[in-house]
Design a protein around this motif. Structure first.
Motif, PDB file in Angstrom:
ATOM      1  N   LEU A  42      -4.088  11.490   2.053  1.00 60.14           N
ATOM      2  CA  LEU A  42      -4.129  10.777   3.381  1.00 60.14           C
ATOM      3  C   LEU A  42      -4.632  11.376   4.201  1.00 60.14           C
ATOM      4  O   LEU A  42      -5.064  11.960   4.798  1.00 60.14           O
ATOM      5  N   GLY A 104     -18.768  12.231   4.505  1.00 61.37           N
ATOM      6  CA  GLY A 104     -19.382  13.358   3.337  1.00 61.37           C
ATOM      7  C   GLY A 104     -18.327  13.436   2.042  1.00 61.37           C
ATOM      8  O   GLY A 104     -17.323  12.889   2.132  1.00 61.37           O
TER       9      GLY A 104
ATOM     10  N   TYR B  36     -11.736   0.428   1.572  1.00 66.97           N
ATOM     11  CA  TYR B  36     -12.892   2.000   1.362  1.00 66.97           C
ATOM     12  C   TYR B  36     -12.267   1.996  -0.327  1.00 66.97           C
ATOM     13  O   TYR B  36     -10.804   1.769  -0.503  1.00 66.97           O
ATOM     14  N   GLN B  38     -12.606   5.604  -2.632  1.00 73.43           N
ATOM     15  CA  GLN B  38     -12.463   6.785  -3.260  1.00 73.43           C
ATOM     16  C   GLN B  38     -12.698   7.122  -4.525  1.00 73.43           C
ATOM     17  O   GLN B  38     -11.743   6.673  -5.251  1.00 73.43           O
ATOM     18  N   ASN B  41     -13.091  12.723  -7.154  1.00 75.13           N
ATOM     19  CA  ASN B  41     -14.109  13.767  -5.859  1.00 75.13           C
ATOM     20  C   ASN B  41     -15.733  13.285  -5.282  1.00 75.13           C
ATOM     21  O   ASN B  41     -15.976  13.881  -5.272  1.00 75.13           O
ATOM     22  N   GLU B  42     -15.381  12.088  -4.542  1.00 76.09           N
ATOM     23  CA  GLU B  42     -16.306  12.323  -4.004  1.00 76.09           C
ATOM     24  C   GLU B  42     -15.999  11.306  -2.604  1.00 76.09           C
ATOM     25  O   GLU B  42     -14.862  11.227  -2.555  1.00 76.09           O
ATOM     26  N   ALA B  43     -17.159  11.190  -2.144  1.00 74.76           N
ATOM     27  CA  ALA B  43     -16.301  10.716  -0.784  1.00 74.76           C
ATOM     28  C   ALA B  43     -16.024   9.415  -0.689  1.00 74.76           C
ATOM     29  O   ALA B  43     -16.334   7.927  -1.452  1.00 74.76           O
ATOM     30  N   PRO B  44     -15.223   8.773   0.327  1.00 77.76           N
ATOM     31  CA  PRO B  44     -14.953   7.057   0.840  1.00 77.76           C
ATOM     32  C   PRO B  44     -16.676   6.711   1.475  1.00 77.76           C
ATOM     33  O   PRO B  44     -17.377   6.382   1.810  1.00 77.76           O
ATOM     34  N   LEU B  46     -17.374   2.669   2.394  1.00 80.60           N
ATOM     35  CA  LEU B  46     -17.545   0.801   2.625  1.00 80.60           C
ATOM     36  C   LEU B  46     -16.832   0.307   1.175  1.00 80.60           C
ATOM     37  O   LEU B  46     -18.054  -0.039   0.706  1.00 80.60           O
ATOM     38  N   LEU B  87      -9.090   5.343  -5.289  1.00 79.17           N
ATOM     39  CA  LEU B  87      -8.214   5.287  -4.900  1.00 79.17           C
ATOM     40  C   LEU B  87      -8.863   4.211  -3.520  1.00 79.17           C
ATOM     41  O   LEU B  87      -9.751   4.237  -3.502  1.00 79.17           O
ATOM     42  N   PHE B  89      -7.840   2.739   0.463  1.00 83.70           N
ATOM     43  CA  PHE B  89      -7.642   3.063   1.257  1.00 83.70           C
ATOM     44  C   PHE B  89      -8.128   1.770   2.646  1.00 83.70           C
ATOM     45  O   PHE B  89      -9.114   0.322   2.477  1.00 83.70           O
ATOM     46  N   THR B 103      -2.340   4.749   3.926  1.00 82.24           N
ATOM     47  CA  THR B 103      -1.768   5.340   3.017  1.00 82.24           C
ATOM     48  C   THR B 103      -2.248   5.758   1.561  1.00 82.24           C
ATOM     49  O   THR B 103      -2.724   6.591   1.210  1.00 82.24           O
TER      50      THR B 103
END
Lengths: 112, 111
Positions: A42, A104, B36, B38, B41-44, B46, B87, B89, B103
Motif C-alpha cells: 500500500l 525513485g 502506475y 511497478q 524492485n523497481e520504481a512505480p 506512469l 503491481l 496502482f 491498494t
C-alpha cells in the motif's frame, strides 16, 4: 532512466535508533514527496514539499521529519524508529502544472 | 474524503488472454485518474492518465476510459504478456497537491 535518486537502497537498524534517507531529483521539478509502501504494497503519502514549504502531512507520527536544502533534495529523518516503520520509503517529484509523478526506487527500512 | 478502490488484490492469467483491472473512485474535485505500474524492485512508473470523460487513453497496449457517470477508470489489455507481470496502482489526483493511491493489484501472467 532514473531521475529520482534515493540512498541508501536498504537499511537495517534497531528500535530506537535514528535514521536518515536521502533523495535527489535531477528533473528540475519544484514539488517532491515521500510515500511509504508497507508490506502489503500500500502506497501512502507522507509529505509533500513545494518550494521548501511543507504543504501536506498526512497524520504521520512526529518522529518523522522531512528536510530540504533546496528544491532538488528532500531527505527523510526518523528520530526513533519503531517496528511498524519497517517499509519501503519512496521519494517522488512532480513539475508544477504537470500531473505525472516520477518515483525513485525506494529505500527499504527494516527495524529489528 | 477522496478515495480510490481496487477490488482485486491478485489476478493470475495465462499469457495471451485479456485482462481488466478494476478501479473506482470518490472525489469532490474534478477527477484526474492515473494508472502506475511497478515491476519487482523497481520504481512505480506512469502508465496512463486521464481527466476526459468517456475518452479512451492508450499506452504500451494498455488502455482505460474515464467514466464519470460510474466513477470508474478500469485498466484493460487485450492480450497479456509475461512481461506484464507487475503491481498496478490506480491513483487519483487529490486537490492538485498529491496523488492518492489505491491498494494495488498484482498481475501474474503465467505461460
Amino acid at each position: 532512466e532514473t531521475a529520482v535518486f534515493q540512498t541508501p537502497n536498504y537499511h537495517v537498524t534497531q528500535v530506537g535508533n535514528e535514521v536518515s534517507f536521502n533523495c535527489k531529483q535531477t528533473l528540475g521539478h519544484d514539488t517532491m514527496y515521500w510515500y511509504k509502501q508497507d508490506s502489503k504494497k500500500l502506497l501512502k503519502i507522507m509529505f509533500s514539499y513545494n518550494n521548501k514549504q511543507l504543504i501536506v502531512n498526512e497524520t504521520v507520527p512526529r518522529r518523522f521529519s522531512p528536510q530540504s536544502s533546496d528544491k532538488a533534495h528532500l531527505n527523510l529523518r526518523i528520530k526513533s524508529v519503531e517496528p511498524e516503520d519497517s517499509a519501503v520509503y519512496l521519494c517522488a517529484s512532480r513539475d508544477r502544472g504537470r500531473t505525472e509523478v516520477f518515483f525513485g526506487k525506494g529505500t527499504r527500512l527494516t527495524v529489528v | 474524503g477522496d478515495s480510490v478502490t481496487q477490488t482485486e488484490g491478485l489476478v493470475t492469467l495465462t499469457k495471451g488472454l485479456p485482462v481488466m483491472l478494476n478501479c473506482t473512485y470518490q472525489t469532490t474535485y474534478s477527477p484526474f485518474l492515473f494508472w502506475y505500474v511497478q515491476h519487482l524492485n523497481e520504481a512505480p512508473k506512469l502508465l496512463l492518465k486521464s481527466s476526459t470523460d468517456n475518452k479512451r487513453t492508450e499506452h504500451q497496449g494498455f488502455y482505460a476510459t474515464l467514466h464519470k457517470s460510474s466513477s470508474s477508470f478500469h485498466l484493460q489489455k487485450s492480450s497479456v504478456q509475461l512481461s506484464d507481470s507487475a503491481l498496478y496502482f490506480c491513483a487519483l489526483r487529490h486537490s492538485g497537491t498529491y496523488q492518492r493511491f489505491g491498494t494495488g493489484t498484482k498481475l501474474q501472467v503465467v505461460p
